[in-house]
Each structure stands twice: as structure tokens, then as C-alpha cells.
Design a protein around this motif. Structure first.
Motif, mmCIF file in Angstrom:
data_model
loop_
_atom_site.group_PDB
_atom_site.id
_atom_site.type_symbol
_atom_site.label_atom_id
_atom_site.label_comp_id
_atom_site.label_asym_id
_atom_site.label_seq_id
_atom_site.Cartn_x
_atom_site.Cartn_y
_atom_site.Cartn_z
ATOM 1 N N HIS A 160 0.828 -1.208 0.000
ATOM 2 C CA HIS A 160 0.000 0.000 0.000
ATOM 3 C C HIS A 160 0.853 1.244 0.000
ATOM 4 O O HIS A 160 0.684 2.138 -0.807
ATOM 5 C CB HIS A 160 -0.830 0.048 1.300
ATOM 6 C CG HIS A 160 -2.249 -0.323 1.107
ATOM 7 N ND1 HIS A 160 -3.098 0.384 0.317
ATOM 8 C CD2 HIS A 160 -2.969 -1.345 1.626
ATOM 9 C CE1 HIS A 160 -4.288 -0.186 0.340
ATOM 10 N NE2 HIS A 160 -4.231 -1.243 1.130
ATOM 11 N N THR A 177 -8.277 -0.091 -2.956
ATOM 12 C CA THR A 177 -8.162 1.023 -2.025
ATOM 13 C C THR A 177 -9.423 1.062 -1.183
ATOM 14 O O THR A 177 -10.507 0.695 -1.639
ATOM 15 C CB THR A 177 -7.913 2.379 -2.738
ATOM 16 O OG1 THR A 177 -8.849 3.302 -2.263
ATOM 17 C CG2 THR A 177 -8.012 2.258 -4.242
ATOM 18 N N PRO A 178 -9.282 1.504 0.059
ATOM 19 C CA PRO A 178 -10.453 1.534 0.945
ATOM 20 C C PRO A 178 -11.395 2.687 0.622
ATOM 21 O O PRO A 178 -12.412 2.845 1.267
ATOM 22 C CB PRO A 178 -9.816 1.715 2.328
ATOM 23 C CG PRO A 178 -8.516 2.395 2.072
ATOM 24 C CD PRO A 178 -8.058 1.940 0.717
ATOM 25 N N PRO A 190 -12.551 6.153 8.569
ATOM 26 C CA PRO A 190 -13.517 5.378 7.791
ATOM 27 C C PRO A 190 -14.909 5.577 8.360
ATOM 28 O O PRO A 190 -15.095 5.533 9.572
ATOM 29 C CB PRO A 190 -13.039 3.937 7.987
ATOM 30 C CG PRO A 190 -11.572 4.078 8.202
ATOM 31 C CD PRO A 190 -11.394 5.353 8.957
ATOM 32 N N TRP A 214 -15.762 6.457 1.664
ATOM 33 C CA TRP A 214 -15.089 5.262 2.165
ATOM 34 C C TRP A 214 -15.785 4.030 1.628
ATOM 35 O O TRP A 214 -17.015 4.013 1.534
ATOM 36 C CB TRP A 214 -15.119 5.195 3.695
ATOM 37 C CG TRP A 214 -14.268 6.214 4.359
ATOM 38 C CD1 TRP A 214 -14.692 7.388 4.881
ATOM 39 C CD2 TRP A 214 -12.870 6.154 4.584
ATOM 40 N NE1 TRP A 214 -13.651 8.084 5.415
ATOM 41 C CE2 TRP A 214 -12.497 7.336 5.250
ATOM 42 C CE3 TRP A 214 -11.871 5.222 4.285
ATOM 43 C CZ2 TRP A 214 -11.195 7.613 5.626
ATOM 44 C CZ3 TRP A 214 -10.567 5.498 4.664
ATOM 45 C CH2 TRP A 214 -10.231 6.684 5.321
ATOM 46 N N SER A 215 -15.032 3.048 1.282
ATOM 47 C CA SER A 215 -15.634 1.792 0.862
ATOM 48 C C SER A 215 -16.306 1.144 2.064
ATOM 49 O O SER A 215 -15.902 1.350 3.217
ATOM 50 C CB SER A 215 -14.549 0.889 0.285
ATOM 51 O OG SER A 215 -14.786 -0.434 0.659
ATOM 52 N N GLN A 265 -16.421 -1.960 2.853
ATOM 53 C CA GLN A 265 -15.574 -2.967 3.493
ATOM 54 C C GLN A 265 -14.238 -2.364 3.911
ATOM 55 O O GLN A 265 -13.409 -2.069 3.071
ATOM 56 C CB GLN A 265 -15.314 -4.152 2.557
ATOM 57 C CG GLN A 265 -16.450 -5.131 2.518
ATOM 58 C CD GLN A 265 -17.307 -4.914 1.284
ATOM 59 O OE1 GLN A 265 -16.800 -4.673 0.209
ATOM 60 N NE2 GLN A 265 -18.620 -4.992 1.470
ATOM 61 N N GLN A 266 -14.082 -2.184 5.198
ATOM 62 C CA GLN A 266 -12.819 -1.676 5.694
ATOM 63 C C GLN A 266 -12.043 -2.814 6.334
ATOM 64 O O GLN A 266 -12.621 -3.687 6.970
ATOM 65 C CB GLN A 266 -13.052 -0.573 6.730
ATOM 66 C CG GLN A 266 -13.589 0.707 6.138
ATOM 67 C CD GLN A 266 -12.611 1.364 5.192
ATOM 68 O OE1 GLN A 266 -11.411 1.296 5.392
ATOM 69 N NE2 GLN A 266 -13.130 1.977 4.141
ATOM 70 N N GLU A 267 -10.769 -2.742 6.152
ATOM 71 C CA GLU A 267 -9.906 -3.699 6.828
ATOM 72 C C GLU A 267 -9.870 -3.293 8.294
ATOM 73 O O GLU A 267 -9.391 -2.217 8.625
ATOM 74 C CB GLU A 267 -8.494 -3.565 6.243
ATOM 75 C CG GLU A 267 -7.826 -4.876 5.942
ATOM 76 C CD GLU A 267 -6.383 -4.640 5.579
ATOM 77 O OE1 GLU A 267 -5.523 -5.068 6.356
ATOM 78 O OE2 GLU A 267 -6.137 -4.009 4.544
ATOM 79 N N THR A 284 -6.611 -1.980 10.133
ATOM 80 C CA THR A 284 -5.933 -0.705 9.908
ATOM 81 C C THR A 284 -6.437 0.339 10.896
ATOM 82 O O THR A 284 -7.632 0.457 11.120
ATOM 83 C CB THR A 284 -6.223 -0.209 8.473
ATOM 84 O OG1 THR A 284 -6.035 -1.293 7.593
ATOM 85 C CG2 THR A 284 -5.307 0.931 8.110
ATOM 86 N N ASP A 331 -12.459 3.171 12.998
ATOM 87 C CA ASP A 331 -13.481 3.816 12.181
ATOM 88 C C ASP A 331 -14.279 4.830 12.999
ATOM 89 O O ASP A 331 -14.077 5.009 14.188
ATOM 90 C CB ASP A 331 -14.408 2.775 11.548
ATOM 91 C CG ASP A 331 -15.092 1.917 12.612
ATOM 92 O OD1 ASP A 331 -15.033 2.281 13.817
ATOM 93 O OD2 ASP A 331 -15.667 0.887 12.258
#
Ligand code: MN
Length: 709
Positions: free
Chosen positions: A538, A561-562, A581, A620-621, A623-625, A628, A682
Motif C-alpha cells: 500500500h 483502495t479503501p 472510515p 469510504w468503501s 468494506q474496511q480492513e 488498519t 473507524d
């Protein structure tokens, strides 16, 4: 024809046992089995179990426990089996006696590995039901009282074991009564000359001392009565000899210089009255500065609570005053026994949560392979003088004197120690080698990429911390980790050009952006899984394209990318507002630079000067990891009081949020400004954390810090 065996003569049963048929049956059972056995004094053996049972009765033990006292030697010294005991007296009594029998086989003076094994087994037994140890302590106390009947070598061995193992155990269980007597009796045999010297010192000054104490008691009583604290009992008491002796040794002082040879105890009804009585004592006599200890607010790990202060008589004689409630007094005298009445059950007593140290000793035995290390840790934990410190949540931790924040971190959790990068003690940043004091509130700052430094070994005070630091170094075999990290990166980026990339200044920048000092550190971290390959890739993608030309082509294009609306565009999170996020965001095309799109919070005040054509809609997408985190700066305005920082950090910790930086600004008469940099996953986590801080009564405001820029 069988020879006639005459029925044994039964011994006389003490009256207090006769009042209970169950106890009387146990007495008769034990008496019959021990017939023909004698104590070293020449008396019938049964006097010993009766004495042990009587000590247990004085502690307030249940019938089952007193019965176990009566029967504690029958398995070991007679043909009786645990099964027979169980059939006669039930499973609880049988289990207790079996436990005591096991313990009696331990010899703590033996070789390292045997001794370690004995400790292990003893703590296991205690963790299952600590009443086993209480029976053992009563057994030892009676044996010590009658030790003069034994041969001198035996006296020495038993007295030493008592001083080293059983008196500290009695202390740890809070049974003050047992502890004092076990110590004084051991002292008498181990150092007979010193013992006699102390005896005569105390005797010489007795008349004088009693007079002085009486005066103080009278004065305090009068004043307490006048204030309506009339239920208080005030009494003087002698200190036990070994306590005075040890103080003289430790402080290298003469008998006259010891503060608390004289002591007065005030017992009142409520905690509030304790503090009022303290004020009375300080008003009536001159207190010695620095001698006040509040064990009510900061109980000892054996639950002892009291206020201690030392006052000075007009003669110049110091006297220690102890103030406590009735309930605290019970705990001081009887320790665990003081409340076991409420907790005893036929399943035995599992050590309650307040005996964290016991759980810890049991935990350790799983962890230590090396007997010597285990023994050192156990002895240190059991016997060293202690400091008590708090976590931000208010949990009490007991550590040996000289312990540092690193010791504390390892005590809380191995991982916390391994990632400890700083410490806040009582709201101040301190060096990691700072010696902790009683009552300190310790917050450990952790960073995922921080790791133990070998020189910590030079200043940590606990063997357990030393052990873990060494472990870490063993485990983190650096060369291997670097190799593993390199090959992971290779898989992701392909072999081509990787070598060049690793040596490029860009790669060093990436390492620094991930908070590592060198590329090797970064590779090592990849190797032992502290940072993911994805997050490194990343970061590589985020680097300005003209500088990442050497980036080898590889399967990295699968990276998502998020943020939706940015695909393929170089971007970074704006450092002024650091959006999270879930929060509304907007992209800003940066000018004249190669940094691509800057991602801002929609409410960032830095946006107002930016022309609309440079803004691009993004979000923001979904689906967030979750792994992070994003740093967020917040500023809290609070009414300044002791512990407010601790309470705030507790709220933060409750939400599983890391604190990276913390600072407090206070000025007399002004609200305190607390600045925190926290790692947030988030928006939801952020808002929940802030809402909880805001709810605290002392908090005036919580706001997000947005830098000008
Ligand atoms: Mn015994």
C-alpha cells in the motif's frame, strides 16, 4: 488362640469438641488411630491435632475445617486411607486432609528442582482450595510452639523453613496473628542471641512505655468522645520482636530510633470516621511528616486496610497510630479466614479474585521451563517488600520494590511489555527506568512496532520481566526474520528489481512511514508478522509515481483502495483533519506537487479556501480492513482533579483504543487541557469513545483537533 489386645484407653475429649457430635466423632476416630503414638514431649499424640483444630476454630473456620484439623495427620501417620475418611466424614473433609498430607511431604530445603516442584504443587493445591494451606499453617504453628522438644538440628531446619516459607505465606493470606507468632518463634531458634537481646530491650523499657501509651490512649479517647466518635476502641499494643529487629537491621538504627516500637490502635465504625479520627490524632499530637500511609485507599495485596501515621510525644518519643474499622481489623487479624464464612462451600474455596498473586504463581509454573528461574520468581514474588501501583483502569498491581514501568508492563501482559514504548506515571511522561512508588498510576504507551531493548535487562527489577525480554530476543531471531520478510515481499512484488528497491532511498522512506528506523527493521517486522505485506505494498503504491518507477510489476494490482472514487489515483489522508472510515470525506487535488489526491474530512476548515474544481467526490468503501488504524488527535477540557487522566485513559482502553501520545496542561485555577493521539479503526469506534469521555462528570469538552494547513 488369638492374643487378647486390650482396648486402648481413650483420651479425654475437650469440652468445646463435645458440644458438637460431628467433631466428637472425629476426635474419637483420630484418638483411636493415634493410640500408642507420642509427641516428642512424651504426651499422647492427640494433643497435637486438638491444638491445630483449636487454632482453626479461633480463626472462625467451619466444622469441616476444624474436623480436617483433628484428622490432619491420620493419613500420613496411620493406616487410614482417604477413602475411609470420605466414607466417615464426607468428601470435603477427606479432600482437605489429603491436601495437607501431600503438603507434609514437601521439603523446601531440598535441591533446586525438588524445591521448584514442591512450590508448584503447593500453589496448585492452594489454587484449588487455600484452606489446605491454612490447616498446614496451624499445624506448623503448633509444631513451632512445641519445637523445644526436638533435637537442635531439627529445630534449625524447621525454624528456617518456617521463616522462609510459612510466615510469608501467612502474611500473603493476611493472617497477621499466625504471621507474627511464626516469625517470633523462628527468630528465637535461628538467632537466639539477637532474640534475647530484643527481649531485654523491650522489657527494660516496658514500664516507661506502657505509661506513655496509656497517656496517649487517654488523650485520644477523650477527644474522640467529645466529637461523638464514642464507639471507637483505643488501645496500645506491643510490637512483635522480630518486626522491631528487622526494622533495626533494615534501617541500620538503634532501638531508640525505631518509630513504631510503640503503637496505638483506634477502631471505629465507618471509613469516614477513620479519617475523622486521623484528624483528631494529628490535632492532639504533632504528626511526623512523610509517615502517613493510607492503606484504606490503597489496600495491600493481602487486603490489609488501615490508616497509619506516626505522632510525636512531648518527650520526643514517636508512636505509630493505626486507625481502622472493625471489618478491617478482622481482615488484619484473620486474613482470608475473615471472610471465608461467606464463601465456604462443600466444593471448597477457590481463591477469590483478590488473590491475583496466587493465580499468577500458578500461571508462572506453566511458563517456566527452568527451575532456577521459576524459583527465583516465586521467592521474589512471595517475599520481597512490595510496591502497589495502579493501571489506568484502577486495577492494583503488586510489584517488588525497585520495579519500573517495564516491570509493570510485563506484569500486565507479555505483549504489553514487548511493545512498550513509553510510560506515563501520574500524568507525566517518565523514562522507562523510573522506579515506581506506592500508589503510582501507570499508563504504558504501546506501539505495535516497538520492541524490548536489551538494556532493559539492566534496570528491570522482576525476574519475570528479565525472563520475557530474553525470550523475546531468542524468539525474534533477527536474521531469520529479515530473510522471511524479504521473501514475503518477493512473493508480492516479484524478484525483478527487488534488490534495487530495497536499497533505494524510497524504501527507507516507506520504512520510516511505517515507523521503523531502517529497511532491515521493516523486513524483520514483516518476518515476524508485526506488519502485513499488504500495508507495505500500500505504502509503496502511495509513493509519488516518478519515484516508484523501480517498483517491480507484480500481482500487487489486486490491491483495493479503501476509498471509492479514487481507483488508480495516488492519494493520502490529509494530516490536518485525519478523517476516519465512515466519516464524510472529500478529495482535494493537490497543486504543483506529486502527492496526488488529499483525502479530507468534509468539515475540515482548511477546505474553505479551495476552489470547487479541485474537489472530487469520494467516499469510504463499505468494506474496511478492521486491522488498519488511523491516528486521531483529540483535545479534552476537564476540571482538574487527581486521577482525571487515569479515568479518561480507562475509557479509552475500554474501547480497545491505543493511545500514542498524551499530554496534560494544567495551571492553577484553570481547566486542564488534555491532548491525546489515539489509534482509531473507524468513525463508530471514535464516536463511541468520545461519547464515553464526554459523559464523565469532570469533562467540559471533547473535540477533534484539526490543524491549520
Ligand atoms: Mn501435624
Amino acid at each position: 488362640m488369638d492374643k487378647e489386645i486390650p482396648d486402648p484407653e481413650p483420651s479425654a475429649c475437650p469440652d468445646w469438641i463435645k458440644t458438637d457430635p460431628f467433631l466428637e466423632r472425629a476426635f474419637n476416630f483420630a484418638d483411636r488411630l493415634h493410640q500408642g503414638q507420642y509427641r516428642a514431649s512424651g504426651e499422647a499424640y492427640i494433643i497435637h491435632p486438638v491444638a491445630v483444630a483449636s487454632l482453626l476454630r479461633d480463626l472462625g473456620g467451619s466444622n469441616a475445617l476444624i474436623t480436617a484439623g483433628l484428622l490432619h495427620d491420620v493419613i500420613e501417620d496411620t493406616d487410614t486411607t482417604a477413602e475411609e475418611l470420605e466414607a466417615e466424614f464426607g468428601v470435603e473433609v477427606a479432600r482437605l486432609v489429603r491436601g495437607v498430607t501431600k503438603l507434609s511431604k514437601f521439603n523446601f530445603g531440598s535441591k533446586t528442582e525438588r524445591q521448584a516442584e514442591n512450590f508448584r504443587r503447593m500453589f496448585m493445591a492452594m489454587a484449588q482450595d487455600f484452606r489446605v494451606i491454612v490447616v498446614k499453617l496451624a499445624d506448623r504453628l503448633h509444631n513451632m510452639r512445641t519445637l523445644h522438644h526436638l533435637a537442635p538440628e531439627k529445630q534449625q531446619a524447621i525454624a528456617r523453613e518456617t521463616m522462609e516459607i510459612f510466615a510469608p505465606l501467612a502474611n500473603r493470606l493476611g493472617i497477621g496473628q499466625f504471621k507474627w507468632e511464626l516469625e517470633d518463634l523462628s527468630f528465637k531458634y535461628l538467632e537466639p542471641e539477637q532474640y534475647r537481646r530484643m527481649q531485654s530491650l523491650v522489657a527494660d523499657t516496658r514500664a516507661n512505655r506502657e505509661e506513655q501509651i496509656e497517656g496517649v490512649v487517654r488523650e485520644l479517647k477523650e477527644r474522640l468522645d467529645r466529637l461523638g466518635l464514642s464507639h471507637s476502641s483505643v488501645s496500645g499494643r506491643p510490637k512483635h520482636l522480630y518486626g522491631i529487629y528487622r526494622k533495626m537491621l533494615r534501617q541500620s538504627k538503634g532501638y531508640d530510633e525505631i518509630y513504631d516500637v510503640l503503637a496505638v490502635r483506634i477502631i471505629v465504625q465507618t471509613i469516614d470516621e477513620c479519617y475523622r479520627a486521623l484528624a483528631v490524632a494529628h490535632d492532639a499530637f504533632k504528626p511526623i511528616p512523610g509517615r502517613f500511609k493510607d492503606y484504606i485507599a490503597l489496600p495491600k495485596s493481602n487486603r490489609y486496610q488501615s490508616l497509619h501515621t506516626t505522632i510525636l510525644l512531648s518527650t520526643g518519643q514517636p508512636i505509630e497510630v493505626q486507625i481502622r474499622t472493625e471489618a478491617m481489623h478482622n481482615i488484619a487479624e484473620y486474613g482470608v479466614a475473615a471472610h471465608w464464612k461467606y464463601k465456604e462451600s462443600s466444593n471448597g474455596i477457590v481463591a477469590d479474585d483478590r488473590f491475583v498473586w496466587l493465580r499468577q504463581l500458578v500461571e508462572w509454573q506453566k511458563e517456566y521451563r527452568d527451575d532456577q528461574e521459576y524459583l527465583e520468581s516465586v521467592k521474589e514474588d512471595l517475599f520481597d517488600s512490595e510496591v502497589y501501583v495502579f493501571s489506568p483502569k484502577g486495577d492494583v498491581y503488586q510489584l517488588p520494590r525497585g520495579a519500573t514501568p517495564v516491570d509493570f508492563a510485563y506484569r500486565v501482559h507479555t505483549e504489553l511489555g514487548n511493545h512498550c514504548c513509553g510510560a506515563i506515571v501520574n500524568q507525566r511522561m517518565v523514562p522507562l527506568h523510573t522506579e515506581l512508588q506506592n500508589g503510582d498510576i501507570v499508563t504504558i504507551l504501546r506501539q505495535n512496532n516497538a520492541h524490548p531493548s536489551l538494556d532493559w535487562i539492566n534496570f528491570v527489577a522482576t525476574n519475570s520481566a528479565k525472563h520475557r525480554i530474553r525470550q523475546w530476543y531468542k524468539r525474534s531471531n533477527r536474521e531469520e526474520n529479515i530473510a522471511r520478510g524479504t521473501s514475503l515481499l518477493e512473493k508480492e512484488l516479484g524478484k525483478n528489481g527487488l534488490e534495487t528497491l530495497l536499497q533505494s532511498p524510497q524504501m527507507l522512506k516507506i520504512a520510516e512511514r511505517c515507523n521503523y528506523h531502517t529497511v532491515e527493521d521493516l523486513l524483520a517486522a514483516l518476518g515476524y508478522g508485526e506488519i502485513s505485506v499488504m500495508s507495505v505494498v500500500h505504502k509503496l503504491r502511495e509513493q509519488p509515481p516518478n519515484q516508484v518507477l523501480k517498483l517491480p510489476a507484480g500481482p500487487a494490482s489486486k490491491l483495493k483502495t479503501p476509498i471509492v472514487g479514487l481507483d488508480g489515483l495516488l492519494h493520502h489522508i490529509a494530516s490536518c483533519c485525519k478523517p476516519l472510515p465512515g466519516e464524510p470525506i472529500i478529495g482535494v487535488v493537490t497543486q504543483g506537487s506529486n502527492r496526488g489526491i488529499s483525502v479530507h474530512h468534509q468539515e475540515c476548515h482548511n477546505l474553505k479556501n479551495i476552489p470547487a474544481e479541485r474537489l472530487i467526490p469520494i467516499r469510504w468503501s463499505e468494506q474496511q480492513e478492521k486491522a488498519t488504524t488511523y491516528p486521531v488527535d483529540i483535545e479534552i477540557t476537564a476540571i482538574d482533579r487527581v486521577g482525571v487522566m487515569k479515568d479518561i485513559l480507562a475509557r479509552v482502553a475500554d474501547n480497545k483504543v491505543n493511545v500514542r501520545q498524551a499530554s496534560v496542561d494544567t495551571a492553577p485555577g484553570k481547566a486542564a487541557i488534555i491532548k491525546l493521539r489515539i489509534d482509531i479503526i473507524d468513525r463508530e469506534q471514535y464516536e463511541r469513545t468520545c461519547a464515553q469521555i464526554q459523559k464523565m462528570s469532570d469533562i467540559i469538552a471533547v473535540k477533534r483537533v484539526i490543524q491549520e494547513g
